[in-house]
Design an enzyme around this catalytic site. Structure first.
Site, PDB file in Angstrom:
ATOM      1  N   GLY A  90      -4.180   0.012   3.994  1.00  0.00           N
ATOM      2  CA  GLY A  90      -3.280   0.290   5.098  1.00  0.00           C
ATOM      3  C   GLY A  90      -2.074  -0.607   4.937  1.00  0.00           C
ATOM      4  O   GLY A  90      -2.030  -1.463   4.041  1.00  0.00           O
ATOM      5  N   ARG A  93       1.613  -5.497   4.966  1.00  0.00           N
ATOM      6  CA  ARG A  93       2.787  -6.360   5.144  1.00  0.00           C
ATOM      7  C   ARG A  93       4.055  -5.534   5.361  1.00  0.00           C
ATOM      8  O   ARG A  93       5.151  -5.943   5.018  1.00  0.00           O
ATOM      9  CB  ARG A  93       2.961  -7.282   3.948  1.00  0.00           C
ATOM     10  N   LYS A 116       8.889  -4.207   4.093  1.00  0.00           N
ATOM     11  CA  LYS A 116       7.999  -4.961   3.209  1.00  0.00           C
ATOM     12  C   LYS A 116       8.231  -6.436   3.517  1.00  0.00           C
ATOM     13  O   LYS A 116       9.370  -6.910   3.493  1.00  0.00           O
ATOM     14  CB  LYS A 116       8.328  -4.655   1.745  1.00  0.00           C
ATOM     15  N   ASP A 128      -0.740 -12.919   4.021  1.00  0.00           N
ATOM     16  CA  ASP A 128       0.146 -13.484   5.040  1.00  0.00           C
ATOM     17  C   ASP A 128       1.185 -12.481   5.531  1.00  0.00           C
ATOM     18  O   ASP A 128       1.968 -12.792   6.433  1.00  0.00           O
ATOM     19  CB  ASP A 128       0.844 -14.753   4.521  1.00  0.00           C
ATOM     20  N   GLY A 129       1.209 -11.280   4.950  1.00  0.00           N
ATOM     21  CA  GLY A 129       2.144 -10.257   5.415  1.00  0.00           C
ATOM     22  C   GLY A 129       3.580 -10.498   5.026  1.00  0.00           C
ATOM     23  O   GLY A 129       4.476  -9.834   5.548  1.00  0.00           O
ATOM     24  N   ARG A 189       1.207   9.421   1.924  1.00  0.00           N
ATOM     25  CA  ARG A 189       0.692   9.225   0.578  1.00  0.00           C
ATOM     26  C   ARG A 189      -0.509  10.115   0.296  1.00  0.00           C
ATOM     27  O   ARG A 189      -1.130  10.650   1.229  1.00  0.00           O
ATOM     28  CB  ARG A 189       0.228   7.759   0.411  1.00  0.00           C
ATOM     29  N   ASP A 261      -2.416   5.244  -3.285  1.00  0.00           N
ATOM     30  CA  ASP A 261      -1.662   4.893  -2.082  1.00  0.00           C
ATOM     31  C   ASP A 261      -0.188   4.651  -2.391  1.00  0.00           C
ATOM     32  O   ASP A 261       0.608   4.448  -1.462  1.00  0.00           O
ATOM     33  CB  ASP A 261      -2.267   3.661  -1.395  1.00  0.00           C
ATOM     34  N   ASN A 262       0.190   4.691  -3.659  1.00  0.00           N
ATOM     35  CA  ASN A 262       1.595   4.545  -4.045  1.00  0.00           C
ATOM     36  C   ASN A 262       2.224   5.860  -4.481  1.00  0.00           C
ATOM     37  O   ASN A 262       3.328   5.865  -5.026  1.00  0.00           O
ATOM     38  CB  ASN A 262       1.739   3.525  -5.184  1.00  0.00           C
ATOM     39  N   ASP A 271       7.887   1.425  -3.835  1.00  0.00           N
ATOM     40  CA  ASP A 271       7.017   0.246  -3.843  1.00  0.00           C
ATOM     41  C   ASP A 271       6.896  -0.349  -5.240  1.00  0.00           C
ATOM     42  O   ASP A 271       5.922  -0.132  -5.952  1.00  0.00           O
ATOM     43  CB  ASP A 271       5.630   0.567  -3.289  1.00  0.00           C
TER      44      ASP A 271
END
Length: 476
Positions: A90, A93, A116, A128-129, A189, A261-262, A271
C-alpha cells in the site's frame, strides 16, 4: 489563490469508497525549501499561476487544492515484488493528493497529483515515510530524460527540501530529505486488482474494473457483457504496457523494479528508484544492485511485463473465464512488436516500413552497436533522419563502425527510409558534437555539488539541455 481558469478539478477516486484507500494526514516538516517546480507541467493543469508561497502551501504542507480531494488518500494494493507475492503493501510514503483534467488534450484526460516522501501511513510498516533528497533528484532526472526521449512517463511536478536528516543503508547517512509530487496518468495498478482478488471481494473487483475503464478506456466501459469487458480490459492494459515497454527498450532504459504494484493500467511509467540508462547495448544490463539474478535486466523487461499482465488476468478470473483471459493475454506480444518498431523508428526519425523490414532493422542496429560497444545513444543522434544525416554520421567519432560490414544492413535500411515529417536538423541540438545522455556517472556528478555546496546550477542547466533535446526530437 490565483489558480487559472484552466484549472479543472475532478476528484474521482474518493467515489470508489474506503475499501480502496485510507485518509491520512501529511507529515509536518521542519522546513520547506522549494528546489524545483515544473511550470511546464503545471501549465497543463492550470496551476502555473501559483506563487512560490502558494506552491509550498499545497505541495509542501498539502493544503487541499480548491474543489479537490479534501484529505490525502493512501491507496491500498498488493503486488508481486521480484515475483514473490506481498499482501502487506500500500502507499507507505505517499498518497493521492488531487485529481485534475488536462488542458490541451482532446479527451481532457484525468491526471493525478501523487506524492513520495509525504509521511507515514497505515502501510508504512517499519518505514519512516520519507524520501531522501538524492532520491528526489534522481527521479527528477529520470522523468525529464524519459519525457525528452518520447517515453510515456510520469512527470516530477515539485521537489521541496524538508530539513530532516534521514538514515539509509544505501546512501551515506545522515542524508537530506525532501517531499516530491508527481503528475501521473492514474495511480491504479495491477496490484490494485490483485488486492481485491486476494480478499475474494468480487464486488470491489468489479467496481474497480468499471471505474478504471470508465476513466481511461471508454471503449472497454461501453461493453455490456461483463465477461467480455474484463477480457477487453486485459487487452487494453496489454497494449498500454507494450507501448511503454517498447519505449523503454528504444531509450536503452532499465526501470529496475518491475513489480506488479509499479505497473499502472494506463501503461504510464512511474516510480523511479534504482533506474539506469545503458551505456552500451547489453541485454543483461541491470539497474538495481539487489537484482542479483538479473530478473529485471534490460533484455528481460518485455517478458517481465508479460508475466505481470498474466497476474492481472489471474486477478480477473472472478469476472471472466480462463480461456477468454488467456486469449486476451495474446494481445501483448504482437502489440509489443508493433510498438517496438514505432518507438525505434521514431527515435531514428525515419518512417515505418513493412513489419518484417522494421524487425530486421532493429535486429541489425542493436546487434551491430552491441558488438562494437559504441554508446547506445550515439546512433540515434548520428543517424536521426536517416539519409538526411548521412554526412553527420560520417563525421561521428564512430564513423568507422558505421562504414563497417557489421553495420551495413542497418546503414542501408537507414539510408533507404524516408525521414519523418517532424525531423528538423537545423535545430541547435543537432549542431552539437555529442548527444544528451543520463548515465549513472552523470547523475552522481550532478548530485555532488548539491551535496557538497548546495549548488543546484548544474542540475538545472542539465534539465534545460535535456528539454532542448526533447524539443529537437519533437517531444518538448
Amino acid at each position: 489563490m490565483p489558480v487559472s481558469d484552466r484549472y479543472r478539478p475532478d476528484p474521482r477516486h474518493p467515489a470508489l469508497g474506503d475499501r480502496f484507500y485510507d485518509p491520512v494526514p501529511a507529515a509536518r516538516f521542519p522546513r520547506h525549501t522549494l528546489r524545483f517546480r515544473n511550470d511546464r507541467a503545471a501549465a497543463r493543469i492550470g496551476l502555473d499561476t501559483l506563487t512560490d508561497e502558494e506552491w509550498v502551501a499545497h505541495f509542501g504542507r498539502f493544503e487541499p487544492l480548491p474543489a479537490n480531494i479534501p484529505e490525502p488518500l493512501a491507496l491500498r494494493y498488493h503486488g508481486h515484488q521480484f515475483q514473490v507475492y506481498n499482501p502487506d503493501l500500500g502507499d507507505g510514503r505517499g498518497f493521492l493528493f488531487a485529481q485534475v483534467r488536462e488542458n490541451g488534450a482532446p479527451d481532457g484526460r484525468l491526471l493525478d497529483l501523487g506524492t513520495k516522501g509525504s509521511g507515514q501511513t497505515p502501510w508504512s510498516r517499519s518505514g519512516d515515510g520519507r524520501l531522501t533528497l538524492k532520491g528526489g533528484v534522481r527521479e527528477l532526472l529520470a522523468t525529464e530524460m524519459l519525457e525528452a526521449l518520447g517515453v510515456n512517463t510520469s512527470q516530477t511536478f515539485s521537489l521541496i527540501e524538508t530539513g530532516e536528516e534521514l538514515w539509509r543503508n544505501d546512501e551515506p547517512s545522515p542524508t537530506r530529505s525532501c517531499v516530491m509530487v508527481r503528475l501521473n496518468h492514474s495511480h491504479i495498478r495491477i496490484g490494485s486488482f490483485q488486492r481485491q482478488a486476494y480478499l475474494g471481494d468480487t464486488d470491489a473487483l468489479a467496481a474497480l474494473l468499471d471505474h478504471a475503464a470508465a476513466l481511461h478506456m471508454p471503449e472497454v466501459a461501453a461493453i455490456d457483457d461483463r465477461l467480455e469487458r474484463a477480457a477487453a480490459f486485459v487487452e487494453a492494459v496489454g497494449r498500454n504496457t507494450a507501448r511503454t515497454g517498447a519505449q523503454w527498450m528504444a531509450a536503452g532504459f532499465v526501470h529496475g523494479v518491475l513489480n506488479t504494484d509499479n505497473i499502472l493500467v494506463t501503461g504510464q511509467s512511474f516510480d523511479y528508484g534504482p533506474w539506469r540508462f545503458m551505456p552500451v547495448h547489453d541485454p543483461g544490463f541491470t539497474a538495481a544492485y539487489f537484482d542479483q539474478t538479473g530478473l529485471y535486466a534490460y533484455g528481460r523487461q518485455p517478458d517481465t511485463l508479460m508475466w505481470n499482465l498474466t497476474r492481472l488476468a489471474e486477478s480477473l478470473l472472478g469476472l471472466s473465464n480462463k480461456d477468454r483471459l488467456t486469449e486476451a493475454l495474446r494481445t501483448f506480444p504482437d502489440a509489443f512488436q508493433t510498438e517496438m518498431a514505432e518507438a525505434v523508428t521514431r527515435r531514428l526519425g525515419i518512417l515505418r516500413g513493412p513489419a518484417e523490414e522494421d524487425e530486421a532493422l532493429i535486429s541489425a542496429l542493436f546487434t551491430a552497436i552491441g558488438q562494437a560497444q559504441i554508446p547506445f545513444e550515439r546512433p540515434f543522434f548520428d543517424w536521426y533522419g536517416g539519409a538526411l544525416s548521412q554526412g553527420r554520421a560520417q563525421a561521428s567519432p564512430h564513423a568507422k563502425v558505421y562504414d563497417g560490414d557489421a553495420f551495413a544492413p542497418a546503414r542501408e535500411s537507414l539510408i533507404a527510409r524516408p525521414p519523418r515529417p517532424e525531423v528538423d536538423l537545423s535545430h541547435p541540438y543537432f549542431t552539437g558534437r555529442e548527444p544528451q545522455t543520463m548515465l549513472i556517472d552523470e547523475v552522481e556528478a550532478l548530485w555532488a555539488p548539491i551535496d557538497v555546496a548546495d549548488d543546484w546550477a548544474p542540475l538545472l542547466a542539465k534539465v534545460e539541455k535535456v528539454r532542448e533535446m526533447g524539443a529537437a526530437l519533437g517531444n518538448g
